[in-house]
Enzyme design. Structure first.
Site, PDB file in Angstrom:
ATOM      1  N   ASP A 228       0.827  -1.210   0.000  1.00  0.00           N
ATOM      2  CA  ASP A 228       0.000   0.000   0.000  1.00  0.00           C
ATOM      3  C   ASP A 228       0.863   1.263   0.000  1.00  0.00           C
ATOM      4  O   ASP A 228       1.985   1.252   0.515  1.00  0.00           O
ATOM      5  CB  ASP A 228      -0.899  -0.026   1.247  1.00  0.00           C
TER       6      ASP A 228
ATOM      7  N   TRP B 251       2.792   8.020  -2.142  1.00  0.00           N
ATOM      8  CA  TRP B 251       4.215   8.240  -2.438  1.00  0.00           C
ATOM      9  C   TRP B 251       4.346   9.194  -3.629  1.00  0.00           C
ATOM     10  O   TRP B 251       5.116  10.156  -3.593  1.00  0.00           O
ATOM     11  CB  TRP B 251       4.890   6.890  -2.752  1.00  0.00           C
TER      12      TRP B 251
ATOM     13  N   ARG C   6      -0.221   9.396  -9.856  1.00  0.00           N
ATOM     14  CA  ARG C   6      -0.360   8.144  -9.098  1.00  0.00           C
ATOM     15  C   ARG C   6       0.274   6.963  -9.830  1.00  0.00           C
ATOM     16  O   ARG C   6       0.885   6.086  -9.225  1.00  0.00           O
ATOM     17  CB  ARG C   6      -1.853   7.824  -8.882  1.00  0.00           C
TER      18      ARG C   6
ATOM     19  N   ASN D  40     -10.512  -3.092  -6.315  1.00  0.00           N
ATOM     20  CA  ASN D  40      -9.743  -2.120  -7.110  1.00  0.00           C
ATOM     21  C   ASN D  40     -10.353  -1.872  -8.500  1.00  0.00           C
ATOM     22  O   ASN D  40     -10.028  -0.881  -9.160  1.00  0.00           O
ATOM     23  CB  ASN D  40      -8.282  -2.571  -7.282  1.00  0.00           C
TER      24      ASN D  40
ATOM     25  N   ARG E 280      -4.999  -2.332   8.741  1.00  0.00           N
ATOM     26  CA  ARG E 280      -6.178  -3.174   8.501  1.00  0.00           C
ATOM     27  C   ARG E 280      -5.829  -4.234   7.453  1.00  0.00           C
ATOM     28  O   ARG E 280      -4.802  -4.126   6.773  1.00  0.00           O
ATOM     29  CB  ARG E 280      -7.374  -2.326   8.057  1.00  0.00           C
ATOM     30  N   LEU E 281      -6.728  -5.217   7.317  1.00  0.00           N
ATOM     31  CA  LEU E 281      -6.467  -6.332   6.390  1.00  0.00           C
ATOM     32  C   LEU E 281      -7.047  -6.096   4.998  1.00  0.00           C
ATOM     33  O   LEU E 281      -6.641  -6.764   4.038  1.00  0.00           O
ATOM     34  CB  LEU E 281      -7.028  -7.645   6.949  1.00  0.00           C
TER      35      LEU E 281
ATOM     36  N   GLU F 179       1.353 -13.815  11.939  1.00  0.00           N
ATOM     37  CA  GLU F 179       1.871 -12.663  12.667  1.00  0.00           C
ATOM     38  C   GLU F 179       1.711 -11.450  11.747  1.00  0.00           C
ATOM     39  O   GLU F 179       1.884 -11.559  10.531  1.00  0.00           O
ATOM     40  CB  GLU F 179       3.355 -12.864  13.005  1.00  0.00           C
TER      41      GLU F 179
HETATM   42  C1  FPP Z   1      -1.994   0.189  -3.304  1.00  0.00           C
HETATM   43  O1  FPP Z   1      -1.491   1.514  -3.330  1.00  0.00           O
HETATM   44  C2  FPP Z   1      -1.449  -0.550  -4.416  1.00  0.00           C
HETATM   45  C3  FPP Z   1      -2.186  -1.079  -5.433  1.00  0.00           C
HETATM   46  C4  FPP Z   1      -3.644  -0.962  -5.519  1.00  0.00           C
HETATM   47  C5  FPP Z   1      -1.546  -1.782  -6.559  1.00  0.00           C
HETATM   48  C6  FPP Z   1      -0.310  -2.537  -6.229  1.00  0.00           C
HETATM   49  C7  FPP Z   1       0.481  -2.654  -7.466  1.00  0.00           C
HETATM   50  C8  FPP Z   1       1.832  -2.619  -7.532  1.00  0.00           C
HETATM   51  C9  FPP Z   1       2.695  -2.590  -6.360  1.00  0.00           C
HETATM   52  C10 FPP Z   1       2.548  -2.610  -8.832  1.00  0.00           C
HETATM   53  C11 FPP Z   1       2.219  -3.704  -9.753  1.00  0.00           C
HETATM   54  C12 FPP Z   1       2.313  -5.044  -9.145  1.00  0.00           C
HETATM   55  C13 FPP Z   1       3.112  -6.026  -9.582  1.00  0.00           C
HETATM   56  C14 FPP Z   1       3.046  -7.375  -8.993  1.00  0.00           C
HETATM   57  C15 FPP Z   1       4.080  -5.802 -10.652  1.00  0.00           C
HETATM   58  P1  FPP Z   1      -2.533   2.701  -3.469  1.00  0.00           P
HETATM   59  O2  FPP Z   1      -2.607   3.087  -4.894  1.00  0.00           O
HETATM   60  O3  FPP Z   1      -3.827   2.321  -2.852  1.00  0.00           O
HETATM   61  O4  FPP Z   1      -1.819   3.808  -2.633  1.00  0.00           O
HETATM   62  P2  FPP Z   1      -2.546   4.986  -1.814  1.00  0.00           P
HETATM   63  O5  FPP Z   1      -3.325   4.318  -0.714  1.00  0.00           O
HETATM   64  O6  FPP Z   1      -1.394   5.779  -1.310  1.00  0.00           O
HETATM   65  O7  FPP Z   1      -3.410   5.714  -2.792  1.00  0.00           O
END
Ligand code: FPP
Length: 245
Positions: free
Chosen positions: A17, A22, A30, A65, A191-192, A204
């Site tokens: 997350d 970031w 984003r 998502n 959270r999960l 854990e």
């Molecule tokens: C959560 O950050 C992340 C995601 C919904 C996507 C995760 C994807 C990657 C790490 C890259 C692609 C994956 C692979 C396996 C190559 P967020 O966008 O919810 O962050 P925020 O809460 O700060 O908005």
């Protein structure tokens, strides 16, 4: 069964997350956070493999998502495709078995096709299993398993009394992964979020404020060190565990 608390976790799962925040903090779109997130995936997979973790499950795209803006979903799908294609040599050369869990039929062909190919080509690899959770939801997976078992009962292949915890476990998509030992979540959220609800029963938990794009080898090792310091009692008392040795 209690395990040696000094041991390495066999199965680690990560809620990756903080990509969006970031990027936002750096004044970037984003999407750039997700791109950097994919680099962090590379580093953590390599580290887990080197250290000897047997299975690593990554929450790459949740069932929820799909509700994100269509451009972000499309970009994440392209990124997943690029990852599966670009990491092929890394996965095969390091004897990593790639598997995927979730409602994979919902994924567009541009992800599903290279994914299925690498899943099939890497099926015999034995050093580590990399499991990508895609279009995945913990509740959804429990419901899907329940439905499959109901159908087996209806066909007369199972009786309701056969539906034990072990039977349920064997019918889950994660059945052939080791028991989940450690679940990590980055970005300060505690959270999960519908991840591995069944599997995390005795895991854990490790939470860090670090955003996923900045999570690398050092922080992964810190999480493993934290795990080593935990006493896993599985319902027993500390005294019982000491006597069991
Ligand atoms: C959560 O950050 C992340 C995601 C919904 C996507 C995760 C994807 C990657 C790490 C890259 C692609 C994956 C692979 C396996 C190559 P967020 O966008 O919810 O962050 P925020 O809460 O700060 O908005």
């Amino acid at each position: 069964m209690p395990v040696d608390p000094t041991a390495l976790p066999r199965h680690v799962a990560i809620i990756m997350d903080g990509n969006g925040r970031w990027a936002q903090d750096k004044g970037l779109p984003r999407i750039e956070g997700h791109r950097r997130g994919a680099n962090a995936v590379h580093e953590v997979v390599r580290t887990a493999r080197e250290i000897g973790v047997k299975a690593l499950t990554l929450y790459a795209f949740s069932a929820q998502n799909w509700l994100r803006p269509p451009e972000e979903v499309a970009m994440l799908m392209r990124l997943l495709r690029e990852y599966v294609i670009a990491e092929r040599a890394e996965i095969m050369d390091n004897a990593i078995r790639l598997v995927a869990i979730g409602d994979l039929d919902r994924l567009p062909g541009l992800v599903r096709e290279p994914l299925e190919l690498l899943v099939s080509d890497s099926a015999g690899n034995q050093a580590m299993t990399l499991c990508l959770a895609l279009s995945y939801g913990g509740r959804e997976s429990i419901v899907a398993t329940s439905r499959a078992l109901c159908e087996a009962v209806k066909r007369g292949e199972l009786s309701p009394a056969d539906v034990t915890e072990g039977c349920f476990q064997s019918a889950m998509q994660t059945a052939d992964l080791p028991q989940l030992d450690l679940l990590i979540r980055t970005s300060g959220e505690v959270r999960l979020s519908n991840f591995l609800l069944w599997e995390s029963a005795y895991a854990e938990l490790y939470f860090t404020d670090t955003y996923w794009p900045e999570f690398g080898r050092d922080e992964f090792v810190r999480a493993l060190e934290s795990y080593r310091g935990r006493q896993r009692r599985f319902g027993r008392t500390g005294e019982q565990l000491r006597r069991l040795g």
